[in-house]
Design an enzyme around this catalytic site. Structure first.
Site, short mmCIF file in Angstrom:
data_model
loop_
_atom_site.label_atom_id
_atom_site.label_comp_id
_atom_site.label_asym_id
_atom_site.label_seq_id
_atom_site.Cartn_x
_atom_site.Cartn_y
_atom_site.Cartn_z
N SER A 125 0.89 -1.17 0.00
CA SER A 125 0.00 0.00 0.00
C SER A 125 0.91 1.20 0.00
O SER A 125 2.05 1.14 0.49
CB SER A 125 -0.89 0.04 1.24
OG SER A 125 -1.52 1.31 1.38
N TYR B 217 -3.16 -0.09 10.35
CA TYR B 217 -2.93 -0.28 8.92
C TYR B 217 -1.56 0.27 8.53
O TYR B 217 -0.77 -0.40 7.87
CB TYR B 217 -4.03 0.41 8.13
CG TYR B 217 -3.98 0.15 6.64
CD1 TYR B 217 -4.31 -1.10 6.12
CD2 TYR B 217 -3.62 1.15 5.75
CE1 TYR B 217 -4.28 -1.34 4.75
CE2 TYR B 217 -3.59 0.93 4.38
CZ TYR B 217 -3.92 -0.31 3.88
OH TYR B 217 -3.89 -0.54 2.53
N LYS C 186 1.56 -2.05 7.33
CA LYS C 186 2.00 -1.93 5.94
C LYS C 186 3.47 -1.48 5.85
O LYS C 186 4.18 -1.89 4.93
CB LYS C 186 1.09 -0.96 5.19
CG LYS C 186 -0.31 -1.53 4.93
CD LYS C 186 -0.26 -2.80 4.11
CE LYS C 186 -1.64 -3.30 3.71
NZ LYS C 186 -1.59 -4.51 2.86
#
Length: 254
Positions: free
Chosen positions: A135, A148, A152
């Site tokens: 991402s 998140y 990531k």
């Protein structure tokens, strides 16, 4: 990489980017193994591309072993493993323990376990390719979502470590780092995600096209949103300016 007559495994392949990758790979002549927690979705995509559906939890050691074993039993080998499944949990330090644990399990440890499972056959053959769906948050950050962002960043660090460690032994590692993509994952990011990402969001097919181009030149970072490279460079060259811009964005959200 020549996809014709290759064998590709795609986790999270029942929807979104994973489904788009599965279709593109099949169009190029690959045999595709489609994994997803949603068994019906995995079977539907596998039927569409003439591949093999292996539903299950690709984040667990048992699930990865089953997936790699089924793919190898059917096709004799795996040429490309796409660690694509992911979760996008929001919150900060206050997020519950299970939220942090799930983000780390799915977004990081699934990649570690997949690499552990496929590396022996690749090192023996002297070739193999690992594609990690990371991402842009792994290069930058995602406001409103510490689990998140942190997971990531870890996924990107692991992909980079793999690339450096095994490149001279025939193994290629690539990190796919899009910003907003019109998938269920984007829908699940809530109002914050939509405000930040929706306007520039692209279709999963556009991401898959960028991946096909990257398979041909072996670049480590695959950036479907070209502006991410500029943001990443600014973040490294002038952290104060970068943080200032991000704080302005944060103020606009709150």
């Amino acid at each position: 990489m020549r996809l014709a007559e290759s064998v590709a495994v795609v986790t999270g392949g029942g929807n979104g980017i994973g489904a788009a990758l599965s279709r593109r790979f099949a169009e190029q002549g690959a045999s595709v193994v489609v994994n997803d927690l949603d068994a019906d979705a995995a079977r539907a995509v596998a039927a569409e591309v003439g591949g093999l559906a292996v539903p299950g939890d690709a984040a667990s050691e048992a699930g990865v072993a089953e997936l790699v074993g089924a793919a190898t039993e059917r096709y004799g080998r795996i040429d490309l493993f796409c660690a694509n499944a992911g979760v996008a949990d929001g919150g900060g330090p206050e997020a519950e323990e299970f939220v942090w644990a799930r983000s780390l399990e799915v977004n990081v440890m699934a990649h570690v376990r997949a690499a552990r499972a496929v590396l022996p056959q690749w090192l023996e053959r002297g070739e193999g390719r690992f594609l990690a769906t990371v991402s842009a948050a792994g290069l930058l950050t995602m406001l409103g979502s510490a689990p998140y962002s942190v997971s990531k960043h870890a996924a990107l660090a692991f992909a980079e470590w793999l690339s450096i460690t095994y490149a001279d032994r025939g193994i290629t590692v690539q990190a796919l780092c899009p910003q907003g993509v019109r998938t269920n994952l984007l829908d699940g990011t809530g109002e914050t995600g939509k405000k930040l990402l929706a306007d520039a969001a692209i279709e999963p097919d556009e991401v898959a096209d960028e991946v096909l181009a990257a398979l041909a030149d072996d670049r480590f970072l695959i950036l479907p949103h070209a502006e991410v490279a500029q943001y990443y460079a600014l973040r490294a060259a002038d952290p104060a300016k970068w943080h200032g811009g991000m704080r302005r964005l944060q103020r606009g959200l709150t």
